[in-house]
Design an enzyme around this catalytic site. Structure first.
Site, PDB file in Angstrom:
ATOM      1  N   HIS A 127      96.384  61.395  88.956  1.00 35.16           N
ATOM      2  CA  HIS A 127      94.959  61.540  88.613  1.00 35.16           C
ATOM      3  C   HIS A 127      94.858  62.058  87.171  1.00 35.16           C
ATOM      4  O   HIS A 127      95.690  62.855  86.729  1.00 35.16           O
ATOM      5  CB  HIS A 127      94.283  62.517  89.581  1.00 35.16           C
ATOM      6  N   GLU A 184      90.546  54.446  86.870  1.00 33.65           N
ATOM      7  CA  GLU A 184      89.557  55.497  86.632  1.00 33.65           C
ATOM      8  C   GLU A 184      89.475  55.780  85.138  1.00 33.65           C
ATOM      9  O   GLU A 184      90.284  56.563  84.603  1.00 33.65           O
ATOM     10  CB  GLU A 184      89.963  56.783  87.360  1.00 33.65           C
ATOM     11  N   GLU A 219      93.094  64.226  85.861  1.00 33.24           N
ATOM     12  CA  GLU A 219      93.039  65.694  85.736  1.00 33.24           C
ATOM     13  C   GLU A 219      94.445  66.283  85.812  1.00 33.24           C
ATOM     14  O   GLU A 219      94.758  67.265  85.139  1.00 33.24           O
ATOM     15  CB  GLU A 219      92.104  66.273  86.813  1.00 33.24           C
ATOM     16  N   ASN A 232      87.863  62.044  97.035  1.00 33.22           N
ATOM     17  CA  ASN A 232      88.711  63.034  96.380  1.00 33.22           C
ATOM     18  C   ASN A 232      87.896  64.323  96.289  1.00 33.22           C
ATOM     19  O   ASN A 232      87.023  64.441  95.439  1.00 33.22           O
ATOM     20  CB  ASN A 232      89.102  62.517  94.982  1.00 33.22           C
ATOM     21  N   SER A 269      82.358  58.365  88.593  1.00 34.93           N
ATOM     22  CA  SER A 269      80.904  58.437  88.779  1.00 34.93           C
ATOM     23  C   SER A 269      80.350  57.319  89.665  1.00 34.93           C
ATOM     24  O   SER A 269      79.257  56.808  89.415  1.00 34.93           O
ATOM     25  CB  SER A 269      80.190  58.461  87.420  1.00 34.93           C
ATOM     26  N   GLY A 288      83.331  62.293  86.585  1.00 36.48           N
ATOM     27  CA  GLY A 288      82.513  63.507  86.629  1.00 36.48           C
ATOM     28  C   GLY A 288      81.474  63.599  85.524  1.00 36.48           C
ATOM     29  O   GLY A 288      80.877  64.646  85.306  1.00 36.48           O
ATOM     30  N   LYS A 297      88.801  67.140  95.365  1.00 32.96           N
ATOM     31  CA  LYS A 297      89.249  68.024  94.282  1.00 32.96           C
ATOM     32  C   LYS A 297      89.353  69.461  94.831  1.00 32.96           C
ATOM     33  O   LYS A 297      89.657  69.640  96.009  1.00 32.96           O
ATOM     34  CB  LYS A 297      88.331  67.896  93.075  1.00 32.96           C
TER      35      LYS A 297
HETATM   36  P1  PGA Z   1      83.773  61.379  90.163  1.00 32.02           P
HETATM   37  O1  PGA Z   1      85.368  61.600  90.269  1.00 32.02           O
HETATM   38  O2  PGA Z   1      83.395  60.390  91.236  1.00 32.02           O
HETATM   39  O3  PGA Z   1      83.182  62.740  90.389  1.00 32.02           O
HETATM   40  O4  PGA Z   1      83.512  60.843  88.793  1.00 32.02           O
HETATM   41  C1  PGA Z   1      86.229  60.540  90.558  1.00 32.02           C
HETATM   42  C2  PGA Z   1      87.646  61.033  90.556  1.00 32.02           C
HETATM   43  O5  PGA Z   1      87.987  61.903  89.752  1.00 32.02           O
HETATM   44  O6  PGA Z   1      88.486  60.574  91.359  1.00 32.02           O
END
Ligand code: PGA
Length: 252
Positions: A95, A167, A97, A9, A212, A173, A11
């Protein structure tokens, strides 16, 4: 046996030049790995670039969001059919976010899931609890509710052509990964919820872990019985890291 999937991803990261550099390194590295499907979910403007770079490579690609509507006066939105026009196989829906920053609720996420499938895409449905929810011991209630929204609107059979990504919001993140045991417990819960409606389908359902995931912790996460791959954010932007994570999910 369930097939494995690792999705990157990106982003809102990248540029034509940076992507070219990343794709040049990713392509040979990922093609050398067996036993795992890899897919890159990139920003909309770069879909054509990724399609040109990856067509015929065995590496899939997709987007990070999709409109719940097929077409019309929805300024700024992108439909599933448009994503198919650029060869997308996957699309992330729900997601955290999108849920937290853009107010997407369970109902809208369920509509996006349905729209994605209607366009011939495989949705990667994200579910997961916040830190406060985990500390209040309501993880299963929250994840169960997020899942039920899709099961109620699309029916359990729709999960044949879908992927679920667990997740935990507190792990995204933050560098704070769920332990393999914490992740496994929620993955088993998800499979159990689906299994109560269709045991055979649940046994074949791919459930990814995201939050992460790094080259250093991928192997122990993917070793858990109900973790079938990962949804990777930050580490998907570094070729060696993403290749190492995909290799950890592969069978050799
Ligand atoms: P990350 O993000 O691996 O940077 O924690 C995962 C995601 O948001 O899909």
């Amino acid at each position: 046996m369930r097939s494995r999937l690792v999705a990157g991803n990106w982003k809102m990261h990248g540029s034509l030049a940076a992507n070219r550099h990343l794709l040049e390194r990713l392509k040979p590295g990922l093609q050398a790995i067996d036993g795992v499907q890899c897919t890159l979910c990139v920003p909309y403007p770069y879909l054509a670039q990724v399609e040109a770079a990856l067509a015929g490579s065995g590496i899939a690609w997709g987007a990070q969001n999709v409109s719940e509507w097929p077409q019309g006066a929805y300024t700024g939105e992108v439909s599933g059919a448009m994503l198919r026009d650029f060869g997308c196989r996957h699309v992330i829906v729900g997601h955290s976010e999108r849920r937290a920053l853009y107010g997407e609720g369970d109902k809208q996420v369920a509509a996006k899931f349905q729209a994605a499938q209607g366009a011939g895409l495989t949705p990667i449905l994200c579910v997961g609890e916040t830190l406060q929810e985990r500390e209040s011991a309501v993880t299963e209630i929250v994840v169960g509710r997020q899942l039920a929204a899709v099961l109620d609107s699309s029916g359990v059979g729709a999960l044949v052509n879908a992927v679920i990504a667990y997740e935990p919001v507190w792990a995204i993140g933050t560098g704070r990964t769920a332990t393999p045991q914490q992740a496994q417990a929620v993955h088993a819960f998800i499979r159990g919820v689906v299994g109560r409606q269709d045991a055979k389908l649940a046994a074949g359902l791919r459930i990814l872990y995201g939050g992460s995931v790094k080259a250093a912790n991928a192997r122990e996460l993917f070793a858990m019985p109900d973790i079938d791959g990962g949804l990777i954010g930050g580490a998907a932007l570094v070729a060696e890291d993403f290749i190492a994570i995909c290799a950890a999910a592969g069978r050799n």
